[in-house]
Design a protein around this motif. Structure first.
Motif, PDB file in Angstrom:
ATOM      1  N   VAL A 120     -29.740  11.161   2.208  1.00  0.00           N
ATOM      2  CA  VAL A 120     -28.429  10.330   1.907  1.00  0.00           C
ATOM      3  C   VAL A 120     -28.478   9.184   2.512  1.00  0.00           C
ATOM      4  N   THR A 121     -28.998   8.885   3.703  1.00  0.00           N
ATOM      5  CA  THR A 121     -29.097   7.400   4.341  1.00  0.00           C
ATOM      6  C   THR A 121     -30.151   6.777   3.447  1.00  0.00           C
ATOM      7  N   GLU A 122     -31.260   6.964   3.060  1.00  0.00           N
ATOM      8  CA  GLU A 122     -32.054   6.339   1.965  1.00  0.00           C
ATOM      9  C   GLU A 122     -31.388   5.992   0.943  1.00  0.00           C
ATOM     10  N   LEU A 123     -30.437   6.787   0.308  1.00  0.00           N
ATOM     11  CA  LEU A 123     -30.002   6.700  -1.066  1.00  0.00           C
ATOM     12  C   LEU A 123     -28.958   5.473  -0.920  1.00  0.00           C
ATOM     13  N   ALA A 124     -28.313   5.822   0.137  1.00  0.00           N
ATOM     14  CA  ALA A 124     -27.171   4.611   0.495  1.00  0.00           C
ATOM     15  C   ALA A 124     -27.535   3.287   0.661  1.00  0.00           C
ATOM     16  N   SER A 125     -28.692   3.242   1.426  1.00  0.00           N
ATOM     17  CA  SER A 125     -29.517   2.081   1.702  1.00  0.00           C
ATOM     18  C   SER A 125     -29.940   1.309   0.183  1.00  0.00           C
ATOM     19  N   PHE A 126     -30.859   2.428  -0.645  1.00  0.00           N
ATOM     20  CA  PHE A 126     -31.383   1.968  -1.742  1.00  0.00           C
ATOM     21  C   PHE A 126     -30.355   1.267  -2.577  1.00  0.00           C
ATOM     22  N   VAL A 127     -29.201   1.890  -2.790  1.00  0.00           N
ATOM     23  CA  VAL A 127     -28.037   1.278  -3.809  1.00  0.00           C
ATOM     24  C   VAL A 127     -27.504  -0.059  -3.083  1.00  0.00           C
ATOM     25  N   ASP A 128     -27.736  -0.096  -1.949  1.00  0.00           N
ATOM     26  CA  ASP A 128     -27.110  -1.416  -1.543  1.00  0.00           C
ATOM     27  C   ASP A 128     -28.153  -2.669  -1.441  1.00  0.00           C
ATOM     28  N   LEU A 129     -29.206  -2.311  -2.110  1.00  0.00           N
ATOM     29  CA  LEU A 129     -30.213  -3.511  -2.145  1.00  0.00           C
ATOM     30  C   LEU A 129     -29.758  -4.734  -3.065  1.00  0.00           C
ATOM     31  N   THR A 130     -29.115  -4.229  -4.342  1.00  0.00           N
ATOM     32  CA  THR A 130     -28.732  -4.968  -5.113  1.00  0.00           C
ATOM     33  C   THR A 130     -27.359  -4.703  -5.679  1.00  0.00           C
TER      34      THR A 130
END
Length: 444
Positions: A120-130
């Motif tokens: 969950v943490t990785e995905l939240a950060s992933f979608v925050d990249l752009t």
């Protein structure tokens, strides 16, 4: 602070990556004495696709050999883009009978695609990249807040590619309502298809985290997931919600229903692939997309938010489809060299995850046919007509909501832009349309 200012600033799960810094714009071009130029690579890919479909193994192998030497998987954005298409063409060749020997002809392109299962943490950060997803989150949450103002119960029907990553900021926003927070009922379409990005926990576990977060904000929340499939137009999903409405009758007059569609509807087949077995059998020639929208209209939702990629991957002509995909998917590769430049410590793993998902998309667009080809994006203009035909009318975004989207874009690298087309919003990269956001209400 306004009710929408919290939308894109709040963070639920901690971000792992720093905010991208502005970088100078760069075009879609390369070196290799002109062979690395995007136009040249595109033409080679087109000729190769044509040769493969014609079962001309000799010509296809010659072109693949050239591409294999210039489309480097660790090169610049153009080379990596072409390498992903080369890999997809190899996969297509492997399915085409007389061209099966080509799979042994190319080395580094014939590598299995690896997609990452995110925490969950990785995905939240992933979608925050752009802003690719954040644009839709911000625009949609603003529209939802406007639509549900004054309601004590908010029913969010969520069809989202990003596994509810949008919901925590919406919870944050409604928690600060002057009249007190509403009850949130979240119904999620748990698609059975493995479409990236993928999550490493179940929806029941995800729901428990969302309910716990809402409780920490003094918001009562109910969560449920309905196992669903985009291949039948989410017919059982919509039918179950409709059945519940009929049971409730008029007992819940102060309940707003908002249907949130975030980059999921283009996975619904755009043509009829099998006999329709849903409760809507009035027109057996309807496409699944038409059927879905008409059934959605019967729910009488307070509002429908539709966010998707502004591209066209629907053609049955492989050459047209390849050209369309190549001239759209250069954008994420280009942005990647801006927000996650090569050589930055700690970025290699995130780049691998991101490009793995892109390679999956390209392989599906180019190499798959029939029911296995699920990446069938349609441009905004076509979705607008579909929504109008289904009995919806578009409504605009508030000035406050537009300001929030602009503020979110300011957090990202230079090159991103926003434009308004009628009442709709469009995210752009260097002037090219990327993602659109639209809001709809039933016509009276």
């Amino acid at each position: 602070m306004t009710k929408t200012q919290i939308i894109h600033r709040a963070r639920w799960w901690p971000a792992c990556f720093p905010t991208p810094k502005p970088a100078s714009a760069f075009g879609v071009g390369g070196g290799n004495n002109g062979l690395g130029d995007a136009n040249c690579m595109e033409q080679l890919l087109i000729h190769c696709a044509t040769a493969i479909d014609a079962n001309d193994a000799t010509l296809a192998q010659q072109i693949l050999w050239v591409l294999n030497n210039i489309a480097l998987p660790d090169g610049d954005s153009n080379q990596r883009l072409a390498s992903a298409f080369l890999r997809a063409l190899i996969s297509r060749a492997a399915k085409s009978g007389t061209c099966k020997m080509l799979t042994a002809a190319v080395g580094n392109a014939n590598v299995a695609i690896s997609t990452h299962k995110f925490s969950v943490t990785e995905l939240a950060s992933f979608v925050d990249l752009t802003p690719w997803h954040r644009f839709g989150f911000t625009a949609a949450n603003s529209a939802i807040l406007d639509a549900v103002e004054g309601f004590s119960v908010i029913h969010i029907v969520d069809l989202s590619l990003t596994h509810c990553m949008q919901i925590p900021t919406l919870i944050d926003a409604v928690a600060s309502r002057l009249e007190g927070p509403p009850l949130i009922k979240l119904t999620v379409a748990g698609a059975t298809e493995d479409i990236p990005p993928m999550l490493d926990l179940s929806y029941d576990e995800l729901g428990a985290k969302l309910v716990s977060f809402a409780r920490s904000k003094n918001v009562n929340m109910e969560f449920r997931v309905i196992p669903s499939s985009c291949t039948d137009g989410f017919s059982s999903f919509i039918e179950e919600i409709r059945s519940e409405q009929l049971v409730k009758g008029n007992n819940f007059t102060n309940e707003a229903m908002v249907v949130n569609c975030h980059m999921m509807l283009h996975y619904i087949p755009e043509e009829t692939l099998s006999p329709i077995s849903s409760f809507d059998t009035c027109n057996p020639n309807s496409s699944y997309r038409t059927m879905f929208l008409k059934n959605l209209r019967r729910l009488e939702p307070t509002a429908v938010v539709l966010v998707d990629e502004d591209a066209d991957f629907t053609s049955n002509d492989i050459v047209y489809r390849l050209k369309s995909a190549f001239n759209y998917l250069w954008i994420p590769y280009d942005t990647m060299d801006t927000f996650l430049p090569r050589g930055v410590g700690g970025g290699s793993k995130e780049r691998e995850w991101y490009e793995g998902d892109l390679c999956w998309k390209i392989e599906n667009v180019v190499a798959q046919e029939g029911v296995k080809r699920v990446e069938r994006a349609e441009p905004k203009s076509r979705w607008v007509q579909r929504m109008r035909n289904a009995g919806f009318r578009g409504v605009g975004f508030s000035d406050e909501g537009v300001a929030e989207v602009k503020g979110m874009l300011d957090e990202h690298a230079a090159g991103w832009g926003l434009k308004r087309e009628e009442e709709h919003l469009v995210l752009t990269w260097k002037g090219h349309n990327v993602v659109f956001a639209t809001v709809w209400v039933p016509t009276t």
